[in-house]
Design a protein around this motif. Structure first.
Motif, mmCIF file in Angstrom:
data_model
loop_
_atom_site.group_PDB
_atom_site.id
_atom_site.type_symbol
_atom_site.label_atom_id
_atom_site.label_comp_id
_atom_site.label_asym_id
_atom_site.label_seq_id
_atom_site.Cartn_x
_atom_site.Cartn_y
_atom_site.Cartn_z
ATOM 1 N N GLY A 163 -44.395 83.993 48.684
ATOM 2 C CA GLY A 163 -44.168 82.999 47.433
ATOM 3 C C GLY A 163 -43.010 82.326 47.263
ATOM 4 O O GLY A 163 -42.419 82.065 48.632
ATOM 5 N N LYS B 295 -36.338 81.651 45.537
ATOM 6 C CA LYS B 295 -35.786 82.418 44.170
ATOM 7 C C LYS B 295 -37.053 83.083 43.506
ATOM 8 O O LYS B 295 -37.259 83.460 42.133
ATOM 9 N N GLN B 296 -38.388 82.843 44.005
ATOM 10 C CA GLN B 296 -39.561 83.307 42.745
ATOM 11 C C GLN B 296 -40.538 85.083 44.132
ATOM 12 O O GLN B 296 -41.423 84.052 44.534
ATOM 13 N N SER C 150 -42.143 87.740 45.457
ATOM 14 C CA SER C 150 -44.204 88.135 45.128
ATOM 15 C C SER C 150 -43.919 89.104 46.702
ATOM 16 O O SER C 150 -43.112 89.070 47.456
ATOM 17 N N ASN D 88 -44.880 92.339 42.174
ATOM 18 C CA ASN D 88 -44.357 91.657 41.897
ATOM 19 C C ASN D 88 -43.018 91.924 40.929
ATOM 20 O O ASN D 88 -43.211 92.014 40.154
ATOM 21 N N ILE E 249 -40.886 90.478 39.549
ATOM 22 C CA ILE E 249 -40.475 89.217 38.762
ATOM 23 C C ILE E 249 -40.981 89.739 37.323
ATOM 24 O O ILE E 249 -40.793 90.230 35.922
#
Length: 78
Positions: A10, A13-14, A16, A40, A42
């Motif tokens: 990913g 800052k995102q 996965s 995930n 998030i």
């Protein structure tokens, strides 16, 4: 020894993660023996092939603490 652990992918800052089976001596993002799911953090979505997890654990693979928590959470939902 085989481990069932998270492999990060990913964007920055995102994060996965893929849930993989890998030799414990290999680097975190190294080549996996088998990919058995994803997580995930998030969106808090996870998908794991529980049959493959059970097979690998019976063969001697050890899940990490985080992966074990994800597995337990999915087993409660089912």
């Amino acid at each position: 020894m085989l481990k069932i652990r998270l492999k990060r992918f990913g964007r920055k800052k995102q994060p996965s993660y893929r849930i993989i089976v890998i030799d414990s001596r290999k680097p975190r993002d190294g080549r996996a023996i088998e990919e058995i799911g994803f997580h995930n953090p998030i969106t808090n979505k996870s998908q794991i092939n529980l049959e493959r997890v059970r097979k690998r654990i019976n063969e001697g693979a050890k899940p990490t603490e985080t992966v074990q928590q994800i597995i337990n959470q999915l087993e409660k939902e089912n």
